[in-house]
Every structure is written in C-alpha cells, then in structure tokens.
Design a protein around this motif. Structure first.
Motif, PDB file in Angstrom:
ATOM      1  N   GLN A  65       1.938   3.362   5.971  1.00 32.89           N
ATOM      2  CA  GLN A  65       1.832   1.944   6.317  1.00 32.89           C
ATOM      3  C   GLN A  65       0.751   1.249   5.488  1.00 32.89           C
ATOM      4  O   GLN A  65       0.928   0.123   5.035  1.00 32.89           O
ATOM      5  N   MET A  66      -0.352   1.944   5.276  1.00 31.29           N
ATOM      6  CA  MET A  66      -1.450   1.379   4.491  1.00 31.29           C
ATOM      7  C   MET A  66      -0.976   1.019   3.078  1.00 31.29           C
ATOM      8  O   MET A  66      -1.250  -0.064   2.568  1.00 31.29           O
ATOM      9  N   VAL A  67      -0.237   1.927   2.457  1.00 32.40           N
ATOM     10  CA  VAL A  67       0.252   1.677   1.093  1.00 32.40           C
ATOM     11  C   VAL A  67       1.351   0.623   1.109  1.00 32.40           C
ATOM     12  O   VAL A  67       1.333  -0.333   0.339  1.00 32.40           O
ATOM     13  N   GLY A  68       2.328   0.785   1.995  1.00 33.94           N
ATOM     14  CA  GLY A  68       3.478  -0.107   2.023  1.00 33.94           C
ATOM     15  C   GLY A  68       3.148  -1.535   2.380  1.00 33.94           C
ATOM     16  O   GLY A  68       3.815  -2.470   1.933  1.00 33.94           O
ATOM     17  N   ALA A  69       2.100  -1.733   3.173  1.00 34.26           N
ATOM     18  CA  ALA A  69       1.725  -3.085   3.601  1.00 34.26           C
ATOM     19  C   ALA A  69       0.699  -3.726   2.674  1.00 34.26           C
ATOM     20  O   ALA A  69       0.403  -4.918   2.814  1.00 34.26           O
ATOM     21  N   SER A  70       0.161  -2.967   1.733  1.00 39.74           N
ATOM     22  CA  SER A  70      -0.853  -3.540   0.851  1.00 39.74           C
ATOM     23  C   SER A  70      -0.197  -4.561  -0.083  1.00 39.74           C
ATOM     24  O   SER A  70       0.911  -4.357  -0.564  1.00 39.74           O
ATOM     25  N   PRO A  71      -0.882  -5.677  -0.333  1.00 39.62           N
ATOM     26  CA  PRO A  71      -0.303  -6.733  -1.181  1.00 39.62           C
ATOM     27  C   PRO A  71       0.100  -6.257  -2.576  1.00 39.62           C
ATOM     28  O   PRO A  71       1.087  -6.720  -3.130  1.00 39.62           O
ATOM     29  N   SER A  72      -0.628  -5.296  -3.126  1.00 30.31           N
ATOM     30  CA  SER A  72      -0.307  -4.834  -4.476  1.00 30.31           C
ATOM     31  C   SER A  72       0.913  -3.916  -4.509  1.00 30.31           C
ATOM     32  O   SER A  72       1.534  -3.735  -5.558  1.00 30.31           O
ATOM     33  N   GLU A  73       1.284  -3.326  -3.374  1.00 28.48           N
ATOM     34  CA  GLU A  73       2.380  -2.349  -3.351  1.00 28.48           C
ATOM     35  C   GLU A  73       3.598  -2.793  -2.545  1.00 28.48           C
ATOM     36  O   GLU A  73       4.664  -2.193  -2.662  1.00 28.48           O
ATOM     37  N   SER A  74       3.461  -3.835  -1.741  1.00 31.19           N
ATOM     38  CA  SER A  74       4.523  -4.182  -0.791  1.00 31.19           C
ATOM     39  C   SER A  74       5.867  -4.481  -1.438  1.00 31.19           C
ATOM     40  O   SER A  74       6.912  -4.213  -0.852  1.00 31.19           O
ATOM     41  N   ASP A  75       5.877  -5.023  -2.639  1.00 36.14           N
ATOM     42  CA  ASP A  75       7.142  -5.343  -3.304  1.00 36.14           C
ATOM     43  C   ASP A  75       7.487  -4.382  -4.435  1.00 36.14           C
ATOM     44  O   ASP A  75       8.286  -4.702  -5.306  1.00 36.14           O
ATOM     45  N   THR A  76       6.905  -3.203  -4.394  1.00 36.67           N
ATOM     46  CA  THR A  76       7.227  -2.180  -5.386  1.00 36.67           C
ATOM     47  C   THR A  76       8.143  -1.147  -4.739  1.00 36.67           C
ATOM     48  O   THR A  76       8.234  -1.064  -3.507  1.00 36.67           O
ATOM     49  N   ILE A  77       8.792  -0.357  -5.562  1.00 37.69           N
ATOM     50  CA  ILE A  77       9.665   0.687  -5.023  1.00 37.69           C
ATOM     51  C   ILE A  77       8.854   1.700  -4.201  1.00 37.69           C
ATOM     52  O   ILE A  77       9.236   2.008  -3.064  1.00 37.69           O
ATOM     53  N   PRO A  78       7.709   2.202  -4.695  1.00 41.26           N
ATOM     54  CA  PRO A  78       6.926   3.128  -3.857  1.00 41.26           C
ATOM     55  C   PRO A  78       6.448   2.480  -2.551  1.00 41.26           C
ATOM     56  O   PRO A  78       6.415   3.132  -1.508  1.00 41.26           O
ATOM     57  N   GLY A  79       6.097   1.200  -2.611  1.00 43.07           N
ATOM     58  CA  GLY A  79       5.668   0.507  -1.398  1.00 43.07           C
ATOM     59  C   GLY A  79       6.779   0.424  -0.376  1.00 43.07           C
ATOM     60  O   GLY A  79       6.567   0.630   0.827  1.00 43.07           O
ATOM     61  N   ARG A  80       7.980   0.137  -0.827  1.00 50.10           N
ATOM     62  CA  ARG A  80       9.129   0.063   0.085  1.00 50.10           C
ATOM     63  C   ARG A  80       9.491   1.449   0.623  1.00 50.10           C
ATOM     64  O   ARG A  80       9.862   1.591   1.784  1.00 50.10           O
ATOM     65  N   GLN A  81       9.364   2.473  -0.228  1.00 51.17           N
ATOM     66  CA  GLN A  81       9.589   3.837   0.251  1.00 51.17           C
ATOM     67  C   GLN A  81       8.577   4.200   1.342  1.00 51.17           C
ATOM     68  O   GLN A  81       8.920   4.851   2.324  1.00 51.17           O
TER      69      GLN A  81
END
Length: 193
Positions: A65-81
């Motif tokens: 959740q920390m990675v996926g919700a971070s502004p820098s990662e939220s719209d990336t493929i790893p963030g969505r994963q």
C-alpha cells in the motif's frame, strides 16, 4: 556489499523457493526505494502464505500500500501491481480487478500475472475471464497445483462445461486432493443444475 547484489540474491532465493533465506536478507533491510519496499513486501507475503502467518501478510499489505499509494508510483505498472497485491491480501477482489485490468495488456504471457488475474476474476464471478487467464498459464508446476485445478474446474462448471472439469478429475491419481476436487465438482455442478 553492493545493494543490487542483495536484491538479486533475494530474487534468486524466491525463485528457488528458499523463502527463509530470502527473509534473512530482507528482515533488517532499511528500504530506500520502491523496488526494495516491493521486494520486502513480496518476501513477507510469501512467508505469510507459506506459514499461514497473518503478521507477515499485514506487513506485506502495508508495504504494498505504501508503494502503490505514493504519488511517484501510483500511476506506474509496479505501483498498480502493489495496489492489486494490497487488495488481494485484504480479499477485496473488486478493487484487485480495477488495478489488474488496467495493466493486463502488459502481462498477457506472464504466468504469475495470469494466475492472479484468474483467481481474482473467479472471486468476482467473472468466470469466463478467469478460465481464459488460467488456461493461458504455461508453467507445468502451476498447472499441476491443486489450487489451479480446483479453480479451473470451478470455472468450467460455471461456464457450463462440466465435462471438462470431470476430465480433470478422472485424470488425477486417487488422493485427498482428488476427493476434495470431486466434492467441489459435485457441489458446483449441483448449484449450476
């Protein structure tokens, strides 16, 4: 000594199912970048699943959740994963599907993705998508796993193809798993009439 070497060794251990060795490398690791958080989350997730330890799953869910919700990662493929993994652990499969559908075109031939997509699809009663995803898996070890076989049988039955589920059952060796599969087939076939 080299940070990438440690991460690569963790990945090596995970791929070779040496989860305890991977855990030893990440348990005291101070994460700095998203890749490190993701890898630490994956190790905790595998530990939690293998040993049925909710604390490891909670830690993994928090890291995802920390990675996926971070502004820098939220719209990336790893963030969505990561967000999909977070919701998967929480068993919120409608939310899992939102994230997995958004990145599916990038993973059409990825067995791990198709496994997760298939299970999540079946969990939200989207059995046609689940069957398609499960059948696209190529890795033999996955195709021999009882979870794979039982979900595929459920998909077949819900998609009005019970004869295919029956074929899977009759090709199994007699065991506790085959008895459980027979029970699943009987109950789901009864539900579907």
């Amino acid at each position: 000594m080299i940070p990438e070497a440690r991460l690569n060794l963790v990945i090596h251990y995970l791929k070779n199912e040496e989860v305890n060795e991977a855990y030893k490398l990440v348990k005291d690791m101070d994460c700095v970048n998203p890749k490190e958080y993701i890898l630490k989350a994956v190790v905790h997730c595998v530990m939690g699943q293998k040993n049925d330890q909710k604390e490891h799953l909670r830690i993994a869910q928090n890291f995802f959740q920390m990675v996926g919700a971070s502004p820098s990662e939220s719209d990336t493929i790893p963030g969505r994963q990561c967000m999909a993994s977070c919701f998967f652990i929480l068993k919120q499969f409608d939310d899992v599907m939102v994230y997995l559908k958004s990145i599916r075109p990038y993973f059409l031939n990825d067995d791990d993705f198709n496994w997760n997509f298939g299970l999540a699809s079946a969990s939200v009663n989207s059995f046609k998508d689940a069957e398609e995803a499960l059948l696209s898996i190529q890795k033999e070890s996955y195709k021999q796993d009882y979870s794979y076989l039982s979900w595929l049988c459920k998909c077949y039955i819900m998609n009005k193809k019970p004869h295919l589920a029956w074929e899977i059952y009759i090709n199994m060796e007699t065991s506790n798993e085959s008895l459980a599969l027979l029970n699943l087939i009987a109950n789901d076939a009864y539900k579907m009439g």
